[in-house]
Design a protein around this motif. Structure first.
Motif, PDB file in Angstrom:
ATOM      1  N   VAL A   1      -3.292   0.303  -3.653  1.00 26.26           N
ATOM      2  CA  VAL A   1      -2.812  -1.046  -3.322  1.00 26.26           C
ATOM      3  C   VAL A   1      -2.394  -1.686  -4.640  1.00 26.26           C
ATOM      4  CG1 VAL A   1      -3.349  -3.285  -2.307  1.00 26.26           C
ATOM      5  CG2 VAL A   1      -4.365  -1.207  -1.345  1.00 26.26           C
TER       6      VAL A   1
ATOM      7  N   ILE B   1       0.859  -1.193   0.000  1.00 22.13           N
ATOM      8  CA  ILE B   1       0.000   0.000   0.000  1.00 22.13           C
ATOM      9  C   ILE B   1       0.885   1.229   0.000  1.00 22.13           C
ATOM     10  CG2 ILE B   1      -0.290   0.074   2.530  1.00 22.13           C
ATOM     11  CD1 ILE B   1      -3.296   0.982   1.699  1.00 22.13           C
TER      12      ILE B   1
ATOM     13  N   PHE C   1      -7.135  -1.283   2.089  1.00 21.72           N
ATOM     14  CA  PHE C   1      -6.281  -2.462   2.250  1.00 21.72           C
ATOM     15  C   PHE C   1      -7.136  -3.675   2.638  1.00 21.72           C
ATOM     16  CE2 PHE C   1      -1.502  -2.907   3.634  1.00 21.72           C
ATOM     17  CZ  PHE C   1      -1.243  -3.606   2.471  1.00 21.72           C
TER      18      PHE C   1
END
Ligand code: GRF
Length: 204
Positions: free
Chosen positions: A138, A109, A179
């Motif tokens: 991401v 990330i 995430f």
């Protein structure tokens, strides 16, 4: 499918915490098999230990080369049964050897809308440029710095009064959501492993 995660960290570990919390609440079907920091004393290790997750320090400086460091990482991750590798604030580039050990299964990330503002200080870069919005990404990891194929992105507004700290706070909230969403997608099979080799066109 329960995801077997190995999480690599270098610092505070708020993204790690978001992953642990999502597992704890049943949002994410995963186990964190181990957390490895390249820096002794990283607070992320404390977060792991509090959740009963094996927390290891493998100091890059204690190894004679990047290859030797990565070999130590690979051995520890395999020993703990990690299958997908999550970089959550891990401040080292990985070698091709590492990426081959977990093909298409290493994600990172980054606090910008890549390909804008790669590397360190991404939020400062956005502020210095006078950007009106930024975001987080991401992506699958390749050998470059924040260059692998993008999985998901989310924008984060930059307000006129923002400084690095206020932007970082807003950024982190968005990162934690994104995430976890990506990891849920991996766990339910809607996001598949992606070898970097297959993402690039061949010769001709
Ligand atoms: C995050 O902003 C992430 O995007 C970047 O490093 C930071 C890590 O924060 N790669 P934390 O350690 O998860 O709090």
């Amino acid at each position: 499918m329960t995801l077997e995660l190995g999480v690599l960290v270098s610092g505070n570990g708020t993204n790690l915490q978001a992953i642990l919390d999502a597992i704890g609440s049943g949002t994410l079907d995963a186990r964190v098999r181990c957390v490895i920091s390249n820096r002794a004393g990283a607070f992320a290790l404390e977060r792991a230990a509090r959740s009963g997750v094996p927390a290891l320090t493998i100091a890059h400086g204690a190894h004679p080369s990047r290859e030797a460091f990565d070999r130590a990482l690979i051995a520890a991750l395999r020993e703990h049964g990690a299958e997908w590798i999550v970089l959550a604030g891990f401040m080292r580039l990985l070698t091709p050897q590492f990426l081959r050990a977990f093909p298409g299964r290493v994600i990172n990330i980054h606090p910008s809308l890549l390909p804008a503002f790669p590397g360190v200080n991404a939020m400062k870069q956005a502020l210095d440029h006078g950007a009106k919005e930024t975001g987080c990404t991401v992506h699958f990891v390749d050998e470059g710095m924040d260059t692998g194929p993008i999985i998901a992105q989310r924008t984060v507004p930059i307000l006129p009064a923002d400084d690095e700290s206020s932007l970082a706070e807003r950024m982190h909230r968005t990162e934690h959501e994104l995430f976890v969403e990506v990891l849920v997608g991996i766990a339910n099979g809607s996001i598949e492993p992606r070898g970097v080799a297959s993402s690039r066109p061949g010769p001709g």
